[in-house]
Design an enzyme around this catalytic site. Structure first.
Site, PDB file in Angstrom:
ATOM      1  N   GLY A  94      -1.032  -6.550  14.882  1.00  0.00           N
ATOM      2  CA  GLY A  94      -1.563  -6.019  13.630  1.00  0.00           C
ATOM      3  C   GLY A  94      -1.905  -7.173  12.721  1.00  0.00           C
ATOM      4  O   GLY A  94      -1.394  -8.287  12.895  1.00  0.00           O
TER       5      GLY A  94
ATOM      6  N   GLN B  38      -3.427 -11.144   4.506  1.00  0.00           N
ATOM      7  CA  GLN B  38      -2.797 -12.211   5.291  1.00  0.00           C
ATOM      8  C   GLN B  38      -3.758 -13.357   5.593  1.00  0.00           C
ATOM      9  O   GLN B  38      -3.310 -14.470   5.901  1.00  0.00           O
ATOM     10  CB  GLN B  38      -2.253 -11.656   6.617  1.00  0.00           C
ATOM     11  CG  GLN B  38      -1.053 -10.725   6.430  1.00  0.00           C
ATOM     12  CD  GLN B  38      -0.503 -10.264   7.750  1.00  0.00           C
ATOM     13  OE1 GLN B  38      -0.999  -9.282   8.327  1.00  0.00           O
ATOM     14  NE2 GLN B  38       0.489 -10.942   8.265  1.00  0.00           N
TER      15      GLN B  38
ATOM     16  N   CYS C  68       6.631 -10.766  11.449  1.00  0.00           N
ATOM     17  CA  CYS C  68       5.409 -10.811  10.635  1.00  0.00           C
ATOM     18  C   CYS C  68       4.710 -12.153  10.858  1.00  0.00           C
ATOM     19  O   CYS C  68       5.372 -13.194  10.874  1.00  0.00           O
ATOM     20  CB  CYS C  68       5.770 -10.658   9.155  1.00  0.00           C
ATOM     21  SG  CYS C  68       4.319 -10.600   8.080  1.00  0.00           S
ATOM     22  N   LEU C  69       3.406 -12.097  11.034  1.00  0.00           N
ATOM     23  CA  LEU C  69       2.668 -13.338  11.281  1.00  0.00           C
ATOM     24  C   LEU C  69       2.694 -14.256  10.065  1.00  0.00           C
ATOM     25  O   LEU C  69       2.434 -15.435  10.173  1.00  0.00           O
ATOM     26  CB  LEU C  69       1.222 -13.015  11.682  1.00  0.00           C
ATOM     27  CG  LEU C  69       1.090 -12.244  13.001  1.00  0.00           C
ATOM     28  CD1 LEU C  69      -0.354 -11.867  13.254  1.00  0.00           C
ATOM     29  CD2 LEU C  69       1.667 -13.014  14.169  1.00  0.00           C
TER      30      LEU C  69
ATOM     31  N   HIS D 138       1.383  -4.400   3.617  1.00  0.00           N
ATOM     32  CA  HIS D 138       0.717  -5.667   3.248  1.00  0.00           C
ATOM     33  C   HIS D 138      -0.355  -5.431   2.185  1.00  0.00           C
ATOM     34  O   HIS D 138      -0.546  -6.237   1.286  1.00  0.00           O
ATOM     35  CB  HIS D 138       0.057  -6.318   4.475  1.00  0.00           C
ATOM     36  CG  HIS D 138       0.949  -7.230   5.275  1.00  0.00           C
ATOM     37  ND1 HIS D 138       1.552  -8.348   4.751  1.00  0.00           N
ATOM     38  CD2 HIS D 138       1.311  -7.187   6.577  1.00  0.00           C
ATOM     39  CE1 HIS D 138       2.271  -8.956   5.710  1.00  0.00           C
ATOM     40  NE2 HIS D 138       2.138  -8.264   6.822  1.00  0.00           N
TER      41      HIS D 138
END
Ligand code: K2U
Ligand code: ZN
Length: 173
Positions: A46, A51, A95-96, A141
């Site tokens: 995702g 981000q 989470c990236l 996010h």
């Protein structure tokens, strides 16, 4: 098509409530392409526009996890949760934007989401299992919420300090 830089927490751009996408045009379609390419490269299942420092209410996901599975890329523009199950599920989330940190987060097990697709059409779908966890994680996010916001303050502070250290080391190169 380009792979974009993924912001690392703490970053004020990850805490913003991002603006809705006014119209689906070629710029948005190009952004969706870049987001999918960036997500697959990470790799992740995702990715939300904030981000990659883009102030647009849109997310991409592909939770078809195993490598053999045919990819199922999804692009959700202006997504809204319109129903959540009473049942809840717990998932060890990552989470990236918070690399190598994982913690259990409890969320509704199933959610119904409505959104606009790349053709500008209104779509609705009910998500279960990992897809449900992922779509809720991504919609958070868009509202400036990270999975660590569900943790106890001490645990959240510990992770934030680790990320601040990582960013200092990255800055030193
Ligand atoms: O938004 C992101 O940072 C990508 C997230 C999405 C996600 C987080 C938790 C649970 C489901 C999805 C991930 O970092 S993508 C990496 C990943 C890969 C497989 C399973 C879980 C997380
Ligand atoms: Zn995330």
């Amino acid at each position: 098509m380009s792979i974009r830089n993924i912001l690392i927490h703490p970053d004020p751009r990850l805490k913003k409530i991002v603006a809705p996408v006014p119209t689906v045009n070629d710029d948005i379609r190009q952004l969706a392409d870049d987001m999918l390419e960036t997500m697959y490269d990470a790799p992740g299942i995702g990715l939300a526009a904030p981000q990659i420092a883009v102030n647009a209410r849109m997310l991409v996901m592909d939770c078809a996890k195993d490598a053999e599975a045919t990819p199922e890329p999804m692009v959700l523009i202006n997504p809204q949760v319109i129903w959540s199950s009473v049942e809840r599920s717990v998932y060890d989330e990552g989470c990236l934007s918070i690399p190598d940190q994982y913690a259990e987060v409890e969320r509704p097990a199933s959610v119904k989401v409505s959104w606009t697709d790349l053709d500008g059409r209104e779509v609705q779908e009910t998500f279960d299992d990992l897809w449900a966890t992922c779509v809720q994680h991504e919609i958070d996010h868009l509202d400036g919420k990270l999975f660590i916001d569900y943790l106890k303050p001490l645990k959240r502070q510990m992770i934030t300090r680790k990320m601040q250290k990582l960013k200092r080391e990255m800055a030193r190169g």
